[in-house]
Design an enzyme around this catalytic site. Structure first.
Site, PDB file in Angstrom:
ATOM      1  N   HIS A 139       0.863  -1.344   0.012  1.00 54.37           N
ATOM      2  CA  HIS A 139       0.074  -0.090  -0.017  1.00 54.37           C
ATOM      3  C   HIS A 139       0.904   1.238   0.069  1.00 54.37           C
ATOM      4  O   HIS A 139       0.352   2.237   0.110  1.00 54.37           O
ATOM      5  CB  HIS A 139      -0.991   0.099   1.105  1.00 54.37           C
ATOM      6  CG  HIS A 139      -1.882  -1.293   1.297  1.00 54.37           C
ATOM      7  ND1 HIS A 139      -1.746  -2.365   1.719  1.00 54.37           N
ATOM      8  CD2 HIS A 139      -2.914  -1.259   0.432  1.00 54.37           C
ATOM      9  CE1 HIS A 139      -2.687  -2.981   1.454  1.00 54.37           C
ATOM     10  NE2 HIS A 139      -3.373  -2.627   0.650  1.00 54.37           N
ATOM     11  N   GLY A 140       2.061   1.181  -0.322  1.00 56.34           N
ATOM     12  CA  GLY A 140       2.818   2.269  -0.348  1.00 56.34           C
ATOM     13  C   GLY A 140       3.306   3.022   0.914  1.00 56.34           C
ATOM     14  O   GLY A 140       3.738   4.132   0.675  1.00 56.34           O
TER      15      GLY A 140
END
Length: 178
Positions: A139-140
């Protein structure tokens, strides 16, 4: 009854009460012992509680991943630039502020559990994130070179496990408690 007989009866009764009570306590302790002993970790569990890592061959700037209690752990031999970057960001605004010195025993060694605090994904190696640290590909989330969360959905820093240096060449992760 005569007073002497009454006195003997009372002494006998007191002795029987005392002996029965002592046997009851000893019996209860003997019955509970196996249950109490079963709470202690077994030898194979204690063996997995710690992981010894030979760090003499890890070059500066190199990172290895070792398993510890079923989790991956990053051991990063940080460069002077990585240490300087991590220490200079101590006062930066962070989701979970923590000084670099609180996360390392020796500045050149970073030891963190490699599980993103968002959903438990394994971050990419050092140098992949925006702050020169780790990037969680799920999810970065971006972590810096101290494993602190700097950007993304992760709510916490990468956890630092209990570790200590056995000697100059051996790192022990975890703590065996018998």
């Amino acid at each position: 009854m005569e007073p002497m007989v009454i006195q003997q009866e009372e002494n006998r009764r007191d002795f029987l009460i005392l002996a029965t009570s002592a046997m009851g306590v000893a019996g209860t302790a003997a019955a509970c012992w196996p249950f109490i002993r079963s709470w202690s970790p077994s030898a194979d569990v204690l063996a997995q509680a710690t992981t010894e890592v030979d760090i003499k061959s890890i070059e500066e700037g190199q990172m290895i991943t070792v398993p510890w209690q079923g989790k991956p752990v990053f051991i990063l031999h940080r460069t002077a630039a990585q240490i300087k970057a991590a220490q200079s960001d101590d006062s930066a605004q962070m989701t979970e502020p923590e000084k670099d010195s609180a996360r390392t025993h020796k500045p050149e060694w970073l030891v963190v559990v490699a599980l993103c605090s968002h959903l438990g994904c394994v971050p990419q190696p050092v140098g992949t994130g925006d702050y020169g640290g780790f990037l969680c590909p799920c999810h970065g989330s971006h972590y810096d070179t101290s494993g602190r969360i700097r950007k993304g959905p992760a709510p916490k820093n990468l956890p630092v496990p209990h570790y200590e240096f056995k000697d100059a060449q051996t790192l022990v992760i975890g703590k065996a408690v018998a």
